[in-house]
Write a protein that holds these residues in place. Structure first.
Motif, PDB file in Angstrom:
ATOM      1  N   UNK A 162       0.876  -1.160   0.000  1.00 48.45           N
ATOM      2  CA  UNK A 162       0.000   0.000   0.000  1.00 48.45           C
ATOM      3  C   UNK A 162       0.913   1.210   0.000  1.00 48.45           C
ATOM      4  N   UNK A 163       0.621   2.173  -0.852  1.00 47.35           N
ATOM      5  CA  UNK A 163       1.435   3.386  -0.941  1.00 47.35           C
ATOM      6  C   UNK A 163       0.663   4.522  -0.301  1.00 47.35           C
ATOM      7  N   UNK A 164       1.286   5.170   0.684  1.00 45.28           N
ATOM      8  CA  UNK A 164       0.621   6.246   1.417  1.00 45.28           C
ATOM      9  C   UNK A 164       1.532   7.459   1.496  1.00 45.28           C
ATOM     10  N   UNK A 165       0.946   8.630   1.305  1.00 45.94           N
ATOM     11  CA  UNK A 165       1.680   9.870   1.532  1.00 45.94           C
ATOM     12  C   UNK A 165       1.818  10.076   3.024  1.00 45.94           C
ATOM     13  N   UNK A 166       2.881  10.725   3.425  1.00 47.22           N
ATOM     14  CA  UNK A 166       3.053  11.086   4.822  1.00 47.22           C
ATOM     15  C   UNK A 166       1.843  11.921   5.224  1.00 47.22           C
ATOM     16  N   UNK A 173      16.689  27.904  -8.881  1.00 49.92           N
ATOM     17  CA  UNK A 173      16.562  26.463  -9.117  1.00 49.92           C
ATOM     18  C   UNK A 173      15.495  25.916  -8.184  1.00 49.92           C
ATOM     19  N   UNK A 174      14.852  24.863  -8.630  1.00 54.18           N
ATOM     20  CA  UNK A 174      13.882  24.144  -7.821  1.00 54.18           C
ATOM     21  C   UNK A 174      14.522  22.821  -7.423  1.00 54.18           C
ATOM     22  N   UNK A 175      14.577  22.560  -6.129  1.00 51.43           N
ATOM     23  CA  UNK A 175      15.089  21.291  -5.628  1.00 51.43           C
ATOM     24  C   UNK A 175      13.883  20.476  -5.196  1.00 51.43           C
ATOM     25  N   UNK A 176      13.785  19.270  -5.734  1.00 46.01           N
ATOM     26  CA  UNK A 176      12.686  18.371  -5.379  1.00 46.01           C
ATOM     27  C   UNK A 176      13.292  17.114  -4.776  1.00 46.01           C
ATOM     28  N   UNK A 177      12.784  16.728  -3.599  1.00 41.47           N
ATOM     29  CA  UNK A 177      13.273  15.517  -2.936  1.00 41.47           C
ATOM     30  C   UNK A 177      12.101  14.591  -2.656  1.00 41.47           C
ATOM     31  N   UNK A 210       5.582   4.531   2.593  1.00 45.80           N
ATOM     32  CA  UNK A 210       5.189   5.914   2.912  1.00 45.80           C
ATOM     33  C   UNK A 210       6.172   6.856   2.233  1.00 45.80           C
ATOM     34  N   UNK A 211       5.629   7.904   1.648  1.00 45.34           N
ATOM     35  CA  UNK A 211       6.498   8.835   0.931  1.00 45.34           C
ATOM     36  C   UNK A 211       6.232  10.279   1.317  1.00 45.34           C
ATOM     37  N   UNK A 212       7.273  11.086   1.154  1.00 47.82           N
ATOM     38  CA  UNK A 212       7.236  12.511   1.439  1.00 47.82           C
ATOM     39  C   UNK A 212       7.875  13.234   0.257  1.00 47.82           C
ATOM     40  N   UNK A 213       7.308  14.374  -0.085  1.00 45.73           N
ATOM     41  CA  UNK A 213       7.854  15.211  -1.151  1.00 45.73           C
ATOM     42  C   UNK A 213       8.217  16.559  -0.543  1.00 45.73           C
ATOM     43  N   UNK A 214       9.405  17.023  -0.839  1.00 48.17           N
ATOM     44  CA  UNK A 214       9.805  18.362  -0.419  1.00 48.17           C
ATOM     45  C   UNK A 214      10.307  19.111  -1.643  1.00 48.17           C
ATOM     46  N   UNK A 215       9.797  20.326  -1.819  1.00 47.64           N
ATOM     47  CA  UNK A 215      10.244  21.178  -2.925  1.00 47.64           C
ATOM     48  C   UNK A 215      10.679  22.508  -2.340  1.00 47.64           C
ATOM     49  N   UNK A 216      11.824  22.998  -2.809  1.00 50.58           N
ATOM     50  CA  UNK A 216      12.323  24.281  -2.335  1.00 50.58           C
ATOM     51  C   UNK A 216      12.935  25.045  -3.510  1.00 50.58           C
TER      52      UNK A 216
END
Length: 183
Positions: free
Chosen positions: A46-50, A121-125, A93-99
């Protein structure tokens, strides 16, 4: 004639996509696991967002990342649990961070609709943690990050999601504790 036009259209679309893929920056990937001592046996997931990250303004973005993660997890042997989250072998479980990083190196969260200099620049993690449902034991975790020029195709969530998920699960489970660069 229609068959030729369809073929020509498909060929041009493929070339355009290949051009975009070739222009995407490399992804830095770090993974952690103990697969040498306890091999990871793929099963249902099962894939869940944080939960802390979910919000109405990010639902589309998270759906895009979830789809990219599912595609890559299936590629490495996992299957999507269809009968509810309580019966899967694993939870991812996954988390996305963009800065945004400006020309001076200052970092700030990305906001939709905020203009910026082309030098930004956009940093995506993307971070993912896979745990066994029974016992809640972490079996694998990893993070992938990419820097792309603001406004470029690679800074858009759809392309970033596919690129980050693909890099993260390349040669799964990957070498533990080492950061690699995936072109």
């Amino acid at each position: 004639m229609n068959g030729f036009q369809s073929f020509a259209t498909a060929a041009l679309a493929s070339l355009a996509l290949a051009g975009c893929a070739a222009m995407t920056p490399p992804v830095d990937v770090t993974r952690f696991h103990n697969a040498q001592a306890a091999p990871i046996v793929p099963g249902s997931v099962v894939i869940e967002a944080n939960a802390a990250d979910l919000g109405d303004s990010r639902n589309i973005e998270y759906t895009t990342y979830r789809a990219a993660l599912l595609r890559e997890l299936q590629r490495v042997g996992f299957s999507e649990a269809r009968d509810g989250s309580g019966n899967s072998d694993y939870v991812a479980r996954y988390t996305i961070e963009r800065a945004r990083i400006d020309a001076g190196g200052s970092r700030s969260p990305v906001s939709v609709g905020v203009g910026g200099s082309t030098k930004d620049k956009i940093v995506t993690e993307l971070s993912v943690r896979i745990t066994k449902r029974q016992g809640d034991q972490v079996v694998w975790e990893g993070r992938a990050s990419v820097e792309a020029k603001h406004g470029s195709p690679a800074s858009q969530p759809g392309l970033a999601a596919a690129k980050l998920a693909e890099a993260l699960f390349k040669d799964f489970p990957g070498e533990s504790g080492t950061t690699i660069r995936v072109p």
